[in-house]
Design an enzyme around this catalytic site. Structure first.
Site, PDB file in Angstrom:
ATOM      1  N   GLU A   1     -13.710  -3.537  24.488  1.00 30.35           N
ATOM      2  CA  GLU A   1     -12.930  -4.409  23.270  1.00 30.35           C
ATOM      3  C   GLU A   1     -12.583  -2.974  21.874  1.00 30.35           C
ATOM      4  O   GLU A   1     -13.208  -1.909  22.094  1.00 30.35           O
ATOM      5  CB  GLU A   1     -13.718  -4.907  22.403  1.00 30.35           C
ATOM      6  CG  GLU A   1     -13.803  -5.358  21.265  1.00 30.35           C
ATOM      7  CD  GLU A   1     -12.238  -5.939  20.741  1.00 30.35           C
ATOM      8  OE1 GLU A   1     -11.852  -7.177  21.567  1.00 30.35           O
ATOM      9  OE2 GLU A   1     -10.947  -6.068  20.070  1.00 30.35           O
ATOM     10  N   THR A  58      -6.261  -8.242  20.992  1.00 28.13           N
ATOM     11  CA  THR A  58      -7.011  -8.263  22.299  1.00 28.13           C
ATOM     12  C   THR A  58      -5.944 -10.034  23.214  1.00 28.13           C
ATOM     13  O   THR A  58      -5.952  -9.232  24.393  1.00 28.13           O
ATOM     14  CB  THR A  58      -8.166  -9.873  22.410  1.00 28.13           C
ATOM     15  OG1 THR A  58      -9.144  -8.525  21.438  1.00 28.13           O
ATOM     16  CG2 THR A  58      -9.048 -10.197  23.470  1.00 28.13           C
ATOM     17  N   HIS A  78     -16.151  -4.538  18.051  1.00 27.65           N
ATOM     18  CA  HIS A  78     -14.954  -4.500  17.031  1.00 27.65           C
ATOM     19  C   HIS A  78     -15.519  -4.835  15.943  1.00 27.65           C
ATOM     20  O   HIS A  78     -16.707  -4.145  15.478  1.00 27.65           O
ATOM     21  CB  HIS A  78     -15.082  -6.379  17.388  1.00 27.65           C
ATOM     22  CG  HIS A  78     -13.807  -6.607  17.295  1.00 27.65           C
ATOM     23  ND1 HIS A  78     -13.611  -7.184  15.752  1.00 27.65           N
ATOM     24  CD2 HIS A  78     -12.201  -7.561  17.899  1.00 27.65           C
ATOM     25  CE1 HIS A  78     -12.815  -7.237  15.828  1.00 27.65           C
ATOM     26  NE2 HIS A  78     -11.841  -7.961  17.143  1.00 27.65           N
ATOM     27  N   ASP A 138      -8.001  -2.206  25.261  1.00 30.64           N
ATOM     28  CA  ASP A 138      -7.453  -2.785  24.813  1.00 30.64           C
ATOM     29  C   ASP A 138      -5.845  -3.108  23.246  1.00 30.64           C
ATOM     30  O   ASP A 138      -4.772  -2.547  24.182  1.00 30.64           O
ATOM     31  CB  ASP A 138      -7.636  -5.298  23.926  1.00 30.64           C
ATOM     32  CG  ASP A 138      -8.601  -4.706  22.753  1.00 30.64           C
ATOM     33  OD1 ASP A 138      -9.432  -3.890  22.908  1.00 30.64           O
ATOM     34  OD2 ASP A 138      -9.131  -5.341  22.531  1.00 30.64           O
ATOM     35  N   HIS A 139      -6.490  -2.075  22.782  1.00 32.17           N
ATOM     36  CA  HIS A 139      -6.040  -1.676  21.980  1.00 32.17           C
ATOM     37  C   HIS A 139      -6.485  -0.798  20.844  1.00 32.17           C
ATOM     38  O   HIS A 139      -8.130  -0.723  20.773  1.00 32.17           O
ATOM     39  CB  HIS A 139      -5.510  -3.104  20.891  1.00 32.17           C
ATOM     40  CG  HIS A 139      -6.738  -4.024  19.644  1.00 32.17           C
ATOM     41  ND1 HIS A 139      -7.196  -3.615  19.428  1.00 32.17           N
ATOM     42  CD2 HIS A 139      -7.112  -5.132  21.005  1.00 32.17           C
ATOM     43  CE1 HIS A 139      -8.175  -4.791  19.160  1.00 32.17           C
ATOM     44  NE2 HIS A 139      -7.741  -5.527  20.019  1.00 32.17           N
TER      45      HIS A 139
HETATM   46  C1  GP9 Z   1     -12.764 -12.116  19.843  1.00 29.03           C
HETATM   47  C2  GP9 Z   1     -12.492 -11.054  20.631  1.00 29.03           C
HETATM   48  C3  GP9 Z   1     -11.422 -10.160  19.366  1.00 29.03           C
HETATM   49  O1  GP9 Z   1     -12.642 -13.376  21.129  1.00 29.03           O
HETATM   50  O2  GP9 Z   1     -11.773 -11.334  22.365  1.00 29.03           O
HETATM   51  O3  GP9 Z   1     -10.316 -10.810  19.371  1.00 29.03           O
HETATM   52  P1  GP9 Z   1      -9.106  -9.366  18.493  1.00 29.03           P
HETATM   53  O4  GP9 Z   1      -9.846  -9.437  17.236  1.00 29.03           O
HETATM   54  O5  GP9 Z   1     -10.152  -7.805  18.793  1.00 29.03           O
HETATM   55  O6  GP9 Z   1      -7.624  -9.513  18.956  1.00 29.03           O
HETATM   56 MN    MN Z   2      -9.164  -6.717  21.117  1.00 30.17          MN
END
Ligand code: GP9
Ligand code: MN
Length: 730
Positions: free
Chosen positions: A271, A319, A437, A499-500
């Site tokens: 993440e 995500t 996150h 992911d980003h």
């Molecule tokens: C929540 C997680 C966060 O289930 O995958 O998503 P994001 O805010 O990074 O798009």
């Molecule tokens: Mn994410």
């Protein structure tokens, strides 16, 4: 007291009083459902406040419609019908939620056969004793009417109909008032969650902020928009798409093709993890701390195919966009989230489907957040995932083991094992981490215990980022240790990707100093380079790994992985190119139009740069103009083909790729452990699950997750010395 009763009765016996009474009862029932049935994930008092007020504006708007009716009986009948309708919506959602942990979307209503199939045994089993509360008013009214009939007007009638019609102006005033209240509600909701309706996030967020009727309208609009585009699309469009795909196809590199054939695949979604964290040393009070020692060791291992110029390509779907890209080799949307808007409906041939149908893989996702976030619970079925272990499968979330996006990573990995070990091999699994996150405070309950220092900048978000990244790194190490101890490691490959970005561009000037740069001279080029995220394929036992500097993006991951697994991708509609293929064109499209990176040029934030030096090109010469024009065209084409496929649901026409469309009615994400055990039992001697191979013994106890502080307590000296070296070269 008697007076008050009389007064109340009098008020109730007016048309407006009748409507307000119904609204009040509806509000009470909604509060009950919010409390007893739905898990609205109310994280702060502000969200609680929103949830308390949200039944009122739309409730008043709908019930108030009756006031436009002049005649007495029709007024009462229509108002009662509207009331019954919103009640039905509430009750059916409450019951549905017990099975699906989600609200009823309009597309689910339209596909009611699928839904009832998913409801399993019987909807009756889902009823609870307290459901009587939902119909108490109907029961009371029924009893009253009956007794009135029996007693035949011996007493004065309690409930009377108000014969006086409401005038048009006053009715309109009620409508206007409810519209105003709704606007205020919407505004407050946007303050809590900017872009709530455009990005989608999760149905829970919409219900929590705006209530059920508004959610249903929102979901109806989504379905309508998606259906409209879908209906207009034709099979001919797929022919054009296919010719692009054939031209763009990059044939596999024979050196790598099939090197991991038949192995389990374990994908780890890191993440918000940016590439700059790799080998990074955080300096705090003159002491250096290696942030992600374990991931660094993987990055430099000769068993890992690592990529140093791999970029994320997500937009508002964050995500969910990354997941779409990584597992379909197609982009997310230009606005909103593909998974939210189309994921539950579109035909996709995603990784679980491909590996399931071509190589007999069983598939699962493990993620410590609620299943409905980003519409995962529906999308994963379309993608062919056999199992989805969401937060409902894991330990109860407390303030010390979780935060708003779910269970912290160490707990998520630990809790996953009791399911993972029952999966038939080979399996394809994805673990979605969350602790790293935004706002990087997930460890609040465990921060002291974990003990990695915070950075010292003027930006709190940046300060926490390294500690949560370190926690993710340590969680991953624990999971790898488990894989090794249980033996899974030897017949698996582990794919890691960020992911980003975790630190948004607006904060990068505060980050600059930590990266040894000057915030004054920070450019869009620097922002672009920070969009790099890790991509690594770790293959235990393989020694031909290394760090590849090929430029690529998330869209390129799937063909790369499939070729390593020995799966021919030439027939699949995938828009990326194998990163190991000599035919790869190294053109990375960002989702914002006109922005891209290639080994020569970077176009970002309206500026053009030489990628190698970061020098800006203000007056491009002819060669540069021609070259960048070509790149722009290629990038725009790739994105528009993706949009055409995604919004037109074109893959439903793809009938000659050797795959068959997933029958989602056969997939259920409830009672998965029971299902897994039943399969083990049925296979008997032939069961390939780790549990069976381990003599029907669990391997859960092999997982250990010591904290950073704990690790450092015992290995103080060695850790200090390794953290002062640059990087970690094993
Ligand atoms: C929540 C997680 C966060 O289930 O995958 O998503 P994001 O805010 O990074 O798009
Ligand atoms: Mn994410």
């Amino acid at each position: 007291m008697k007076k008050l009763k009389e007064y109340a009765l009098h008020a109730f016996n007016t048309r407006l009083g009748f409507i307000i009474t119904l609204l009040l009862i509806y509000w009470l029932k909604t509060m009950w459902a919010y409390h007893a049935d739905f898990s609205l994930d109310l994280g702060n008092p502000y969200q609680v406040f929103l949830s308390i007020i949200n039944p009122i504006p739309v409730g008043l708007l709908l019930l108030g419609l009756g006031l436009y009716i002049k005649k007495t009986r029709p007024f009462y009948i229509v108002t009662w019908l509207i009331y019954t309708l919103i009640n039905l919506l509430l009750i059916s959602n409450a019951i549905y939620y017990r099975e699906f942990s989600d609200f009823i979307t309009v597309s689910a209503m339209l596909a009611s056969t699928k839904v009832s199939a998913g409801l399993g045994d019987s909807a009756l089993n889902l009823l609870r004793a307290w459901d009587i509360l939902f119909i108490l008013d109907y029961l009371i009214l029924f009893i009253y009417l009956i007794s009135k009939k029996i007693k035949k007007s011996r007493k004065p009638r309690l409930i009377k109909m108000d014969k006086r019609p409401f005038n048009k102006r006053a009715s309109f005033a009620i409508t206007a008032l409810s519209a105003l209240l709704f606007s205020i509600n919407l505004f407050l909701a946007e303050v809590d969650r900017p872009e709530l309706l455009t990005r989608g996030f999760s149905n829970t967020y919409v219900v929590r902020a705006l209530g059920l009727p508004a959610f249903t309208v929102y979901s109806g609009n989504q379905t309508y928009q998606a259906q409209k585009e879908r209906n207009q699309a034709t099979a001919d469009e797929l022919t054009d798409v296919k010719s692009y795909v054939t031209d763009h196809y990059a044939a596999p590199n024979t050196n790598y093709y099939g090197i991991a054939k038949g192995k389990n695949v374990i994908v780890i979604h890191l993440e918000s993890f940016q590439q700059f964290l790799i080998d990074y040393q955080l300096e705090v009070d003159g002491k250096k701390y290696e942030v992600t020692p374990f991931i660094n060791s993987l990055y430099h291992s000769n068993s890992t195919l690592a990529f140093s110029n791999f970029f994320h390509q997500v937009k508002a779907g964050k995500t969910s966009d990354a997941e779409t890209l990584m597992e379909n080799s197609l982009f997310g949307l230009n606005s909103g989230s593909f998974m939210v808007n189309y994921g539950g409906e579109n035909t996709q041939f995603a990784t679980p489907t491909i590996l399931g149908q071509t190589a007999g893989y069983t598939s699962a996702v493990f993620h410590g957040n609620v299943g409905s976030f980003w519409n995962r619970n529906n999308t994963y079925k379309q993608w062919g995932y056999n199992y989805f272990f969401d937060s409902s499968y894991f330990s109860e979330q407390t303030s010390s083991n979780s935060f708003q996006y779910g269970l912290n990573d160490k707990h998520m990995f630990a809790d996953s094992i009791k399911y993972l070990e029952h999966m038939q091999q080979p399996f394809y699994t994805k673990f979605i981490t969350v602790s790293n996150h935004y706002p990087y405070t997930s460890l609040k309950g465990e921060a002291d215990e974990e003990g990695f220092p915070l950075a010292k900048t003027d930006d709190e978000t940046i300060n926490g980022y390294f500690a949560t990244a370190n926690y993710l790194d340590a969680s991953l190490k624990s999971f790898f240790d488990y894989l090794k101890a249980s033996g899974l490691y030897d017949n698996s490959i582990i794919v890691l990707y960020g992911d980003h970005y975790g630190i948004s561009n607006s904060r990068n000037t505060s980050l600059a100093k930590l990266l040894g740069k000057d915030s004054e001279t920070w450019t869009e080029y620097d922002n672009a380079m920070l969009q790099r995220v890790p991509y690594m394929i770790h293959i235990p036992g393989y020694t031909g790994g290394g760090i590849h500097d090929t430029f690529g993006g998330e869209v390129d991951a799937l063909p790369t992985l499939l070729h390593i697994l020995g799966v021919d991708t030439s027939k699949y509609v995938q828009l990326g190119q194998d990163l190991l293929s000599p035919e790869n064109t190294q053109t990375v499209a960002f989702r914002t139009s006109g922005t891209y990176v290639t080994p020569e040029y970077t176009s970002y934030g309206g500026h053009l740069y030489y990628t190698q030096t970061g020098q800006e090109i203000t007056n491009p010469d002819e060669t540069t103009t021609a070259a960048t024009k070509e790149i722009r065209t290629a990038v725009a084409k790739q994105l528009s083909v993706s949009d055409q496929i995604q919004t037109g649901d074109l893959l439903r026409f793809d009938t000659d790729n050797g795959l068959h469309v997933v029958d989602t009615s056969t997939i259920s994400y409830s009672n998965s452990l029971k299902t897994l055990k039943a399969i083990e039992k049925e296979k008997g001697q032939n069961s390939t699950s780790l549990y069976s191979l381990n003599g029907n013994k669990t391997t859960s106890d092999l997982f250990e997750a010591p904290s950073y502080a704990k690790l450092h307590e015992t290995t103080e000296n060695s850790t200090t010395s390794s953290s002062s070296e640059s990087g970690n070269n094993n």
